[in-house]
Write a protein that holds these residues in place. Sequence first.
Motif, PDB file in Angstrom:
ATOM      1  N   GLN A  41      44.209  57.930  20.413  1.00 53.08           N
ATOM      2  CA  GLN A  41      44.019  57.182  21.730  1.00 53.08           C
ATOM      3  C   GLN A  41      45.362  57.111  22.519  1.00 53.08           C
ATOM      4  N   ILE A  42      46.457  56.964  21.740  1.00 53.45           N
ATOM      5  CA  ILE A  42      47.644  57.002  22.500  1.00 53.45           C
ATOM      6  C   ILE A  42      48.061  58.313  23.197  1.00 53.45           C
ATOM      7  N   ILE A  43      47.755  59.402  22.362  1.00 49.69           N
ATOM      8  CA  ILE A  43      48.244  60.695  22.713  1.00 49.69           C
ATOM      9  C   ILE A  43      47.392  60.980  23.599  1.00 49.69           C
ATOM     10  N   ALA A  44      45.898  60.864  23.486  1.00 49.63           N
ATOM     11  CA  ALA A  44      44.976  61.043  24.527  1.00 49.63           C
ATOM     12  C   ALA A  44      45.320  60.585  26.085  1.00 49.63           C
ATOM     13  N   LYS A  45      45.726  59.248  25.876  1.00 42.85           N
ATOM     14  CA  LYS A  45      45.962  58.813  27.331  1.00 42.85           C
ATOM     15  C   LYS A  45      47.170  59.265  27.802  1.00 42.85           C
ATOM     16  N   CYS A  46      48.222  59.558  27.214  1.00 40.57           N
ATOM     17  CA  CYS A  46      49.399  60.311  27.692  1.00 40.57           C
ATOM     18  C   CYS A  46      49.015  61.645  28.104  1.00 40.57           C
ATOM     19  N   ARG A  47      48.132  62.283  27.162  1.00 41.47           N
ATOM     20  CA  ARG A  47      47.658  63.808  28.070  1.00 41.47           C
ATOM     21  C   ARG A  47      47.025  63.733  29.150  1.00 41.47           C
ATOM     22  N   ASP A  48      46.283  62.655  29.428  1.00 47.95           N
ATOM     23  CA  ASP A  48      45.422  62.676  30.543  1.00 47.95           C
ATOM     24  C   ASP A  48      46.265  62.340  31.615  1.00 47.95           C
ATOM     25  N   GLU A  49      47.247  61.592  31.497  1.00 44.77           N
ATOM     26  CA  GLU A  49      48.532  61.404  32.553  1.00 44.77           C
ATOM     27  C   GLU A  49      49.070  62.404  33.041  1.00 44.77           C
ATOM     28  N   GLU A  50      49.564  63.273  31.936  1.00 47.12           N
ATOM     29  CA  GLU A  50      50.242  64.338  32.035  1.00 47.12           C
ATOM     30  C   GLU A  50      49.182  65.322  33.026  1.00 47.12           C
ATOM     31  N   LEU A  51      48.176  65.379  32.688  1.00 46.82           N
ATOM     32  CA  LEU A  51      47.345  66.456  33.390  1.00 46.82           C
ATOM     33  C   LEU A  51      47.090  65.985  34.931  1.00 46.82           C
ATOM     34  N   GLU A  52      47.189  64.568  35.044  1.00 40.60           N
ATOM     35  CA  GLU A  52      47.276  64.240  36.571  1.00 40.60           C
ATOM     36  C   GLU A  52      48.211  64.620  37.157  1.00 40.60           C
ATOM     37  N   HIS A  53      49.386  64.442  36.556  1.00 43.32           N
ATOM     38  CA  HIS A  53      50.634  64.809  37.227  1.00 43.32           C
ATOM     39  C   HIS A  53      50.560  66.372  37.686  1.00 43.32           C
ATOM     40  N   LEU A  54      49.905  67.189  36.616  1.00 45.70           N
ATOM     41  CA  LEU A  54      49.648  68.719  37.123  1.00 45.70           C
ATOM     42  C   LEU A  54      48.680  68.606  38.248  1.00 45.70           C
ATOM     43  N   ASP A  55      47.747  68.203  38.446  1.00 41.11           N
ATOM     44  CA  ASP A  55      46.956  68.153  39.468  1.00 41.11           C
ATOM     45  C   ASP A  55      47.686  67.705  40.903  1.00 41.11           C
ATOM     46  N   THR A  56      48.224  66.667  40.976  1.00 41.57           N
ATOM     47  CA  THR A  56      49.344  66.160  41.900  1.00 41.57           C
ATOM     48  C   THR A  56      50.115  67.085  42.507  1.00 41.57           C
ATOM     49  N   ALA A  57      50.774  67.950  41.385  1.00 40.93           N
ATOM     50  CA  ALA A  57      51.743  68.802  41.847  1.00 40.93           C
ATOM     51  C   ALA A  57      50.961  70.272  42.460  1.00 40.93           C
ATOM     52  N   VAL A  58      49.981  70.374  42.202  1.00 43.61           N
ATOM     53  CA  VAL A  58      49.217  71.485  42.856  1.00 43.61           C
ATOM     54  C   VAL A  58      48.516  71.152  43.962  1.00 43.61           C
ATOM     55  N   VAL A  61      58.235  58.495  41.904  1.00 40.26           N
ATOM     56  CA  VAL A  61      58.437  57.190  41.343  1.00 40.26           C
ATOM     57  C   VAL A  61      57.398  56.805  40.446  1.00 40.26           C
ATOM     58  N   HIS A  62      56.123  56.980  40.926  1.00 37.72           N
ATOM     59  CA  HIS A  62      54.820  56.621  40.244  1.00 37.72           C
ATOM     60  C   HIS A  62      54.606  57.522  38.948  1.00 37.72           C
ATOM     61  N   MET A  63      55.105  58.936  38.998  1.00 39.70           N
ATOM     62  CA  MET A  63      54.947  59.848  38.076  1.00 39.70           C
ATOM     63  C   MET A  63      56.043  59.508  36.943  1.00 39.70           C
ATOM     64  N   ARG A  64      57.277  59.102  37.596  1.00 38.64           N
ATOM     65  CA  ARG A  64      58.407  58.765  36.518  1.00 38.64           C
ATOM     66  C   ARG A  64      58.178  57.799  35.729  1.00 38.64           C
ATOM     67  N   ASP A  65      57.457  56.598  36.387  1.00 38.14           N
ATOM     68  CA  ASP A  65      57.034  55.202  35.606  1.00 38.14           C
ATOM     69  C   ASP A  65      56.235  55.502  34.646  1.00 38.14           C
ATOM     70  N   GLN A  66      55.369  56.525  34.863  1.00 43.54           N
ATOM     71  CA  GLN A  66      54.343  56.556  33.995  1.00 43.54           C
ATOM     72  C   GLN A  66      54.891  57.539  32.814  1.00 43.54           C
ATOM     73  N   GLU A  67      56.038  58.275  32.980  1.00 38.88           N
ATOM     74  CA  GLU A  67      56.586  59.097  32.031  1.00 38.88           C
ATOM     75  C   GLU A  67      57.594  57.869  31.125  1.00 38.88           C
ATOM     76  N   VAL A  68      57.995  56.920  31.825  1.00 41.83           N
ATOM     77  CA  VAL A  68      58.867  55.896  31.255  1.00 41.83           C
ATOM     78  C   VAL A  68      58.007  55.074  30.078  1.00 41.83           C
ATOM     79  N   GLU A  69      56.836  54.841  30.627  1.00 41.39           N
ATOM     80  CA  GLU A  69      55.986  54.107  29.746  1.00 41.39           C
ATOM     81  C   GLU A  69      55.535  55.089  28.479  1.00 41.39           C
ATOM     82  N   HIS A  70      55.410  56.366  28.474  1.00 43.53           N
ATOM     83  CA  HIS A  70      55.191  57.214  27.443  1.00 43.53           C
ATOM     84  C   HIS A  70      56.211  57.192  26.701  1.00 43.53           C
ATOM     85  N   LEU A  71      57.476  57.204  27.171  1.00 47.76           N
ATOM     86  CA  LEU A  71      58.729  57.371  26.223  1.00 47.76           C
ATOM     87  C   LEU A  71      58.992  56.015  25.432  1.00 47.76           C
TER      88      LEU A  71
END
Length: 223
Positions: free
Chosen positions: A175-192, A90-100
């Motif tokens: 800044q917008i793209i960098a912030k979205c990118r940073d959160e995507e990479l956090e999801h990557l680390d979480t998955a690992v 849910v946390h990761m989904r909510d971040q994606e909802v904000e990105h969208l």
Amino acid sequence: MSVFLRTAIRRPLLSRAMSGHAAHNPYLKDFKYKDTVRVLDNTLTLSTSEHAMIDRFVRVNQAGETAAVTIYKGQLAVLGRDPALRDLLVHMRDQEVEHLSIMDKLVVDYKVRPTLLLPVAAVGGYVLGMTSAMLGVTSAMTCTEAVETRIGAHYNDQLRELHMLKYEPLDALKQIIAKCRDEELEHLDTAVDHGARRAPLYKLQFEAIKAGCSVAIWLCDRI
């Protein structure tokens, strides 16, 4: 991959995007996603080629974030009964909802034509999320790692091109793209951290999903 993306690309680009312009722009002093429209509305005069580039970026990003939201919805449909796992998804989904939500606003701000494949992205994301979750938690995490690896690299490619323009009014978009990118990479680390690389067919699944993301990016850029 995630370490390389962070150390070699993310921090230098983010620091350059944040420095200087924020001090002169009151909207960027305490930057929030909700400030996006105020920052970008009626402030840019772009050449035809520059607008075409941003048009491509925003169109693909909107489709990508649409798919990301539905991937997590599909995973939640299968794995949502586990309270701890549900909270994580849910946390990761909510971040994606904000990105969208932000990409939807950028579509309006820059008068971008959305890809005709937007419904396909939504349905495809849900199917991918559900089927990966049906294979187990580690396979669901492999899906997340593969998607976020490709999307993190994709956002970095965009930041490189934007940085080459040396156009100060685009700092907000960086800044917008960098912030979205940073959160995507956090999801990557979480998955690992949650066992992505322990999936039974990890290498095959990872490469197949990453390749699929590359094809989707190419198609949404052009259709």
